[in-house]
Design an enzyme around this catalytic site. Structure first.
Site, mmCIF file in Angstrom:
data_model
loop_
_atom_site.group_PDB
_atom_site.id
_atom_site.type_symbol
_atom_site.label_atom_id
_atom_site.label_comp_id
_atom_site.label_asym_id
_atom_site.label_seq_id
_atom_site.Cartn_x
_atom_site.Cartn_y
_atom_site.Cartn_z
ATOM 1 N N GLY A 43 -2.741 0.394 7.594
ATOM 2 C CA GLY A 43 -4.104 0.890 7.395
ATOM 3 C C GLY A 43 -4.166 1.830 6.222
ATOM 4 N N ARG A 44 -5.334 1.862 5.636
ATOM 5 C CA ARG A 44 -5.531 2.865 4.606
ATOM 6 C C ARG A 44 -7.018 3.207 4.546
ATOM 7 N NH1 ARG A 44 -3.190 0.034 -0.192
ATOM 8 N NH2 ARG A 44 -3.495 -1.969 0.748
ATOM 9 N N GLY A 48 -5.957 8.546 4.325
ATOM 10 C CA GLY A 48 -4.597 8.363 3.859
ATOM 11 C C GLY A 48 -4.075 6.984 4.198
ATOM 12 N N HIS A 49 -2.784 6.913 4.517
ATOM 13 C CA HIS A 49 -2.151 5.624 4.790
ATOM 14 C C HIS A 49 -1.504 5.670 6.171
ATOM 15 C CE1 HIS A 49 -2.344 4.526 0.452
ATOM 16 N NE2 HIS A 49 -2.378 5.848 0.363
ATOM 17 N N VAL A 50 -1.569 4.555 6.871
ATOM 18 C CA VAL A 50 -0.918 4.490 8.180
ATOM 19 C C VAL A 50 0.132 3.395 8.166
ATOM 20 C CG1 VAL A 50 -1.226 4.134 10.647
ATOM 21 C CG2 VAL A 50 -2.967 5.350 9.359
ATOM 22 N N LYS A 67 1.102 8.479 9.946
ATOM 23 C CA LYS A 67 -0.028 8.625 9.034
ATOM 24 C C LYS A 67 0.340 9.597 7.933
ATOM 25 C CE LYS A 67 -4.572 10.749 9.522
ATOM 26 N NZ LYS A 67 -5.711 10.828 10.429
ATOM 27 N N ASP A 166 -17.569 11.337 13.752
ATOM 28 C CA ASP A 166 -17.426 10.111 12.955
ATOM 29 C C ASP A 166 -17.053 8.930 13.844
ATOM 30 O OD1 ASP A 166 -17.490 8.602 10.654
ATOM 31 O OD2 ASP A 166 -15.422 9.055 10.091
#
Lengths: 466, 268
Positions: A43-44, A48-50, A67, A166
């Site tokens: 994921g991104r 950030g990035h996972v 993460k 969110d």
């Protein structure tokens, strides 16, 4: 050495003891020493990035989510996230296991349990199936169980005065096979948002990811404070989307970079579904900062024939069903009248059959694919333009079948996965004509009576299809 | 987050045992006396307080920064990180955690420079504040690690407000007790006792100061361990006793000189 400071103003004193520095360095574990995750990005986003990770020492074979927080150092959102997640403990809220601080590149890493699924992918899967006139087998009570656990998690957050801010399908994770199978985990709270200036940070966010679909009408009309009711609205939106596989307040997402909370098209979409709010239904609407703009821009008469019950009826959710009645209480326009998470959990919907299950899949096979690994071309990501975004959305359509993506190995498949993830379930409404195979309906069709009895046969069926 | 104190990291990890605390300070207490040690913390608590005020932070944030500072040195010697660097780092981190707007790096450094120059010249003479943003940022990682990422700190202010309300609103009582809570940050009580007990102790002292004998029944009805309250009261009263005969302006330079200091990497 320390005396240099006394004599020479420009020379910094020794700020840190050498032995202390060495000792903490030796004690500190590095994320890359403990975990394997190279090439396993799943994921991104703006956060950030996972990565999907495994322990290197093999002390367990569980999957973890690592993460890497966007940017370097401790931004306010990183601080908030660490501070709050460190304290929060609930089965339906993502569990922060550990924090890694990488001193050399100043990156912050958070270690979580790995959740194989999320509602964004789950709903997308159902949409794709629907577009291809296929059905997905899921237990009858799955949507109800999902909603119940979302409410349970939000109730916990709200009773600790943490607002999510969110909520959207991508932030509702669901655990895959394992001891927590089929359990909802709420993730990615909007930690950075100031509660007195909710929209300010929106301007800084990546336009691809920001969506207004789950924003409560009072936010769109300029409400200055985040509230629990705003989270409840988003849950209502997610519930409707689970029932119909369509984002209920789907709206073109242009001009989203605006820092102005007022969003004409999004409000228009809400009124097209809900009808224009009556004065008596929402008395304080006159006090909203953007009320004058609302009066100027909108004509009540344009929405005369719109109502939530008609909308849901078109999507095969009967206005006299318990699901509809709960949905209506979650999606009340007046934030003061919207129910609380606690009240929602008491709703008769949850006491009628089928019952909720702690495993939302109720022990049945999980029809959804595992997460894809993404390729590592950050450049393209950062410079993502609207043109490309649209292009991606178009490209994505013929390719939505997960097995196709999965069958392809890294290069192609991963690209597809990335496009789909970024573009959002935004394929337009071109496929509303064909047979209305709704999520909700399918469940009833697939798992009518005894779940166990039907299982083997259906599983055969299932394997043929996917 | 106004969640449940009893399930918090504050309660579970950071209510320390007094004997442990004394043991962990042994290195510093072989160089400094108890009183000298306390005077040094008193001084840095003042720096944090003034920095916070200059940055227009709320007292809650200042108090959190002070507790971070105390927690760090509860586990580490004063020599590990120069407290003149750790103090602003604590303020910086606390301001982010408490979500009252980010202080820009340059504003933080500028404020440190003016505060040290204008308010603490008696301690540092002509020396300028020697650190820059990169020092603060590096220090921040060490601070977070040493805090074990426990950043939410419960403070006595909220329970204090509730108690004063319960007693029956009295502005003077609240004002006094509030100041006593501020003063308590110069003692170890925030490391040793839950915040609601500190609030009660502060109220107790305030009542005595104001000669409010009629509040005795309110205290009597409380279901708390009065021994603990008395311990807190004693710590705070001891601080006031110490202040009576202490002239920081005269003594602090000597104390700072005596304080254990970081040692650089060995030279080859």
């Amino acid at each position: 050495m320390g005396d240099n400071f006394q004599n020479n103003k420009t020379m910094a004193p020794v700020m840190m003891d050498y032995d202390f520095k060495v000792k903490t360095q030796n004690e500190r574990s590095k994320v890359e020493d403990l975990f394997d995750f190279e090439g396993c990005k799943v994921g991104r986003g703006t956060y950030g990035h996972v990565y999907k990770a495994r322990r290197k020492d093999g002390s367990d074979t569980k999957d973890y989510a690592l993460k890497q927080i966007e940017g370097t150092g401790l931004s306010m959102s990183a601080c908030r996230e660490i501070a709050l997640l460190r304290e929060l403990k609930h089965p339906n809220v993502i569990n922060l296991i550990r924090v890694f601080l990488s001193h050399t590149d100043r990156k912050v890493w958070l270690l979580f349990d790995y959740a194989e699924h999320d509602l964004w992918h789950i709903i997308k899967f159902h949409r794709a199936a629907k577009a291809n006139k296929k059905s997905v087998m899921v237990p009858k009570g799955m949507v109800k169980s999902l909603l119940y656990q979302i409410l349970d998690g939000i109730h916990y957050l709200h009773s600790n005065w943490v607002l999510h801010r969110d909520l959207k399908p991508a932030n509702i994770l669901v655990m895959g096979e394992g001891p927590e199978r089929g359990r909802v985990k709420i993730a990615d709270m909007g930690f950075a948002r100031l509660f007195n200036a909710p929209l300010k940070p929106l301007a800084d966010l990546d336009p691809v990811v920001v969506t207004f679909w789950y924003r409560a009408p009072e936010l769109l009309l300029g409400a200055r404070h985040y509230t629990k009711a705003i989270d409840i609205w988003a849950i209502g939106c997610i519930f409707a989307e689970l029932l119909t596989s369509e984002p209920i307040f789907h709206c073109r997402q242009e001009d989203i970079k605006t820092s102005n909370p007022y969003h004409h098209d999004q409000l228009d979409r809400i009124f097209n579904v809900m009808g224009f709010p009556q004065e008596k239904d929402w008395e304080d609407i006159r006090k909203m900062p953007e009320h004058a703009t609302l009066v100027k821009d909108f004509k009540r008469s344009n929405y005369q024939n719109c109502s939530l019950s008609k909308y849901m009826d078109r999507h095969k959710i009967k206005p006299d069903s318990k699901a509809f009645s709960l949905l209506q209480r979650l999606l009340l326009m007046d934030p003061n009248k919207r129910i609380t998470s606690e009240q929602a959990m008491q709703d008769p919907y949850f006491t009628e059959d089928p019952p909720t299950t702690p495993d939302v899949f109720a022990g049945c096979p999980i029809p959804y694919p595992k997460r894809e690994f993404l390729t590592d071309d950050d450049q393209e990501d950062k410079s993502d333009s609207k043109a490309r975004q649209n292009q991606q959305q178009q490209q994505q359509q013929p390719n939505t079948q997960q097995n196709q993506v999965q069958a392809n190995s890294h290069d192609h498949g991963a690209n597809n996965a990335k496009r789909m993830r970024m573009a959002g379930p935004n394929q337009g409404n071109n496929n509303t004509t064909g047979g209305q195979q709704e999520f909700h309906q399918q469940q009833q069709m697939m798992f009518g009576g005894q779940q166990q009895g039907g299982n083997s046969q259906q599983q055969g069926n299932f394997q043929q299809r996917y | 987050m106004a969640g449940n104190f009893w399930q918090s990291s504050h309660h579970q990890q950071w209510i320390l045992d007094k004997t442990d605390l004394i043991r962990d300070r042994q290195h510093d207490l072989s160089i400094l006396s108890d009183e000298e040690y306390q005077k040094i913390f008193n001084f840095f608590a003042s720096i944090i307080q003034v920095l916070g005020e200059q940055l227009k932070l709320r007292q809650q944030v200042i108090a959190t920064a002070t507790v971070y500072f105390k927690r760090f040195y509860a586990r580490n010697s004063l020599k590990c990180i120069d407290p003149l660097l750790l103090a602003p780092t604590c303020v910086f981190l606390a301001s982010k955690v408490e979500e009252f707007g980010v202080i820009s790096n340059s504003r933080l450094i500028t404020t440190c420079q003016t505060v040290i120059k204008n308010k603490f010249g008696y301690a540092y003479g002509q020396q300028e504040f020697p650190y820059r943003t990169n020092h603060i940022l590096e220090c921040e990682f060490y601070l977070l690690e040493n805090l074990d990422c426990c950043l939410i700190v419960y403070q006595p202010y909220r329970p204090l407000l509730l108690f004063v309300q319960d007693i029956g609103q009295e502005d003077q009582l609240l004002t006094y007790a509030w100041r006593i809570v501020n003063d308590s940050l110069r003692t170890d009580v925030s490391l040793l006792y839950p915040p609601y007990q500190i609030a009660i102790a502060a109220l107790h002292i305030a009542c005595v100061m104001l000669g409010k004998e009629n509040q005795k029944s309110w205290f009597a009805e409380l279901n708390v361990d009065m021994d603990k309250i008395q311990e807190i009261v004693r710590s705070i009263i001891n601080l006031y006793e110490m202040w009576k005969s202490y002239d920081e302006k005269k003594e602090i330079q000597g104390l700072l000189a005596k304080m254990p200091k970081p040692k650089p990497a060995p030279q080859r």
